[in-house]
Design a protein around this motif. Structure first.
Motif, short mmCIF file in Angstrom:
data_model
loop_
_atom_site.label_atom_id
_atom_site.label_comp_id
_atom_site.label_asym_id
_atom_site.label_seq_id
_atom_site.Cartn_x
_atom_site.Cartn_y
_atom_site.Cartn_z
N UNK A 146 0.83 -1.21 0.00
CA UNK A 146 0.00 0.00 0.00
C UNK A 146 0.86 1.26 0.00
N UNK A 147 1.94 1.24 0.79
CA UNK A 147 2.83 2.40 0.83
C UNK A 147 3.50 2.61 -0.53
N UNK A 148 3.88 1.51 -1.17
CA UNK A 148 4.51 1.61 -2.49
C UNK A 148 3.53 2.18 -3.51
N UNK A 149 2.27 1.74 -3.44
CA UNK A 149 1.26 2.25 -4.37
C UNK A 149 1.05 3.74 -4.17
N UNK A 150 1.08 4.19 -2.93
CA UNK A 150 0.92 5.62 -2.66
C UNK A 150 2.07 6.43 -3.26
N UNK A 151 3.28 5.89 -3.17
CA UNK A 151 4.44 6.59 -3.73
C UNK A 151 4.35 6.67 -5.25
N UNK A 152 3.83 5.62 -5.87
CA UNK A 152 3.72 5.61 -7.33
C UNK A 152 2.67 6.59 -7.83
N UNK A 153 1.74 6.97 -6.95
CA UNK A 153 0.72 7.93 -7.35
C UNK A 153 1.31 9.31 -7.65
N UNK A 154 2.55 9.57 -7.19
CA UNK A 154 3.20 10.84 -7.47
C UNK A 154 3.67 10.95 -8.92
N UNK A 155 3.71 9.82 -9.61
CA UNK A 155 4.22 9.80 -10.99
C UNK A 155 3.15 10.20 -11.99
N UNK A 156 3.58 10.77 -13.10
CA UNK A 156 2.67 11.04 -14.20
C UNK A 156 2.37 9.73 -14.93
N UNK A 157 1.31 9.68 -15.73
CA UNK A 157 1.03 8.45 -16.49
C UNK A 157 2.20 8.02 -17.36
N UNK A 158 2.90 8.96 -17.99
CA UNK A 158 4.03 8.62 -18.85
C UNK A 158 5.19 8.06 -18.02
N UNK A 159 5.39 8.62 -16.85
CA UNK A 159 6.45 8.12 -15.98
C UNK A 159 6.12 6.70 -15.51
N UNK A 160 4.85 6.42 -15.29
CA UNK A 160 4.46 5.06 -14.90
C UNK A 160 4.73 4.08 -16.04
N UNK A 161 4.49 4.54 -17.28
CA UNK A 161 4.80 3.69 -18.44
C UNK A 161 6.28 3.35 -18.48
N UNK A 162 7.10 4.38 -18.27
CA UNK A 162 8.55 4.17 -18.28
C UNK A 162 8.96 3.25 -17.14
N UNK A 163 8.40 3.47 -15.95
CA UNK A 163 8.74 2.65 -14.80
C UNK A 163 8.34 1.19 -15.02
N UNK A 164 7.21 0.96 -15.64
CA UNK A 164 6.76 -0.40 -15.90
C UNK A 164 7.79 -1.16 -16.74
N UNK A 165 8.28 -0.52 -17.80
CA UNK A 165 9.27 -1.18 -18.66
C UNK A 165 10.62 -1.29 -17.95
N UNK A 166 10.97 -0.27 -17.18
CA UNK A 166 12.22 -0.31 -16.41
C UNK A 166 12.20 -1.50 -15.45
N UNK A 167 11.05 -1.71 -14.80
CA UNK A 167 10.92 -2.79 -13.83
C UNK A 167 10.98 -4.16 -14.49
N UNK A 168 10.71 -4.20 -15.79
CA UNK A 168 10.81 -5.46 -16.53
C UNK A 168 12.23 -5.72 -17.00
N UNK A 169 13.13 -4.77 -16.73
CA UNK A 169 14.53 -4.96 -17.10
C UNK A 169 14.95 -4.31 -18.40
#
Length: 216
Positions: A146-169
């Motif tokens: 839950x705390x991690x999800x709250x921190x991710x809410x600070x990101x823009x939609x485009x930043x979340x897209x980038x983070x998703x791919x980054x997290x996949x390596x």
């Protein structure tokens, strides 16, 4: 020139890694250490770009050494070396600030690739070991989700897209291709993501994304 340090209590391992790294014209083995305390001393005396650090060592283990190395005024990037039976130690090393980890039987070309990738700010995780660590220690129902999800809410939609791919390596180049962006734009997004999430490197950002259930 990438200035590397090898930290391992096994002299033969240090010798083998030194021979491998010195064979790359873009890498120079600047220092070696047999334990974490020596690693801190060497990293203080020399400017190190990338440190390859064993997990289990006498006097100071690789996890503590990683924390101390990352706290230096000019911190080296850290690749943790491990065997497949040390998952809990590897996860702790990543949480301490390591930029990746490799199994000790990793193909030599992949070790060289890891040093180059980490030196440029990317991460290098052995896929099978990374999957095992994440599955065992980072389930999405963990209390920190839950705390991690709250921190991710600070990101823009485009930043979340980038983070998703980054997290996949994916590398910056991979992300740029998949999202039809310039690589320089991806780098800017990654920098903002790290600052917004208050993490020190891509690995910690990826683990936070997995905590939040952003990727599987």
């Amino acid at each position: 020139m990438i200035r590397a340090m090898i930290v391992d209590d096994d002299a033969l391992v240090r010798l083998g890694l030194a021979d491998l790294l010195d064979g790359d014209p873009d890498i120079e083995v600047t220092a070696q250490a047999s334990d974490g305390l020596q690693a801190i001393e060497q990293a203080t005396a020399h400017r190190i770009d990338v440190a390859l650090v064993d997990v289990r060592m006498p006097r100071m283990d690789g996890i503590t050494a990683t924390t101390r190395l990352r706290a230096l005024p000019h911190p080296p990037r850290v690749i943790t070396l491990t065997t497949f039976d040390l998952d809990e130690y590897v996860y702790n090393a990543l949480a301490a600030g390591a930029d990746g980890f490799l199994l000790k039987d990793t193909d030599p070309t992949e070790i060289l690739r890891a040093v180059h990738l980490v030196a440029t700010g990317s991460a290098m995780l052995h896929p099978a070991a990374a999957r095992r660590v994440i599955d065992r220690y980072h389930a999405t129902d963990h209390p920190r989700a839950a705390a991690a999800q709250n921190r991710l809410e600070r990101l823009t939609p485009r930043e979340r897209d980038v983070l998703t791919l980054l997290a996949q390596g994916d590398t910056n180049a991979d992300i740029a291709t998949r999202l039809a962006m310039r690589e320089s734009t991806v780098k800017a997004h990654v920098s903002r993501i790290l600052a917004t999430l208050d993490v020190t490197n891509r690995v910690q950002a990826a683990l936070l994304a997995r905590d939040a259930g952003l990727t599987l």
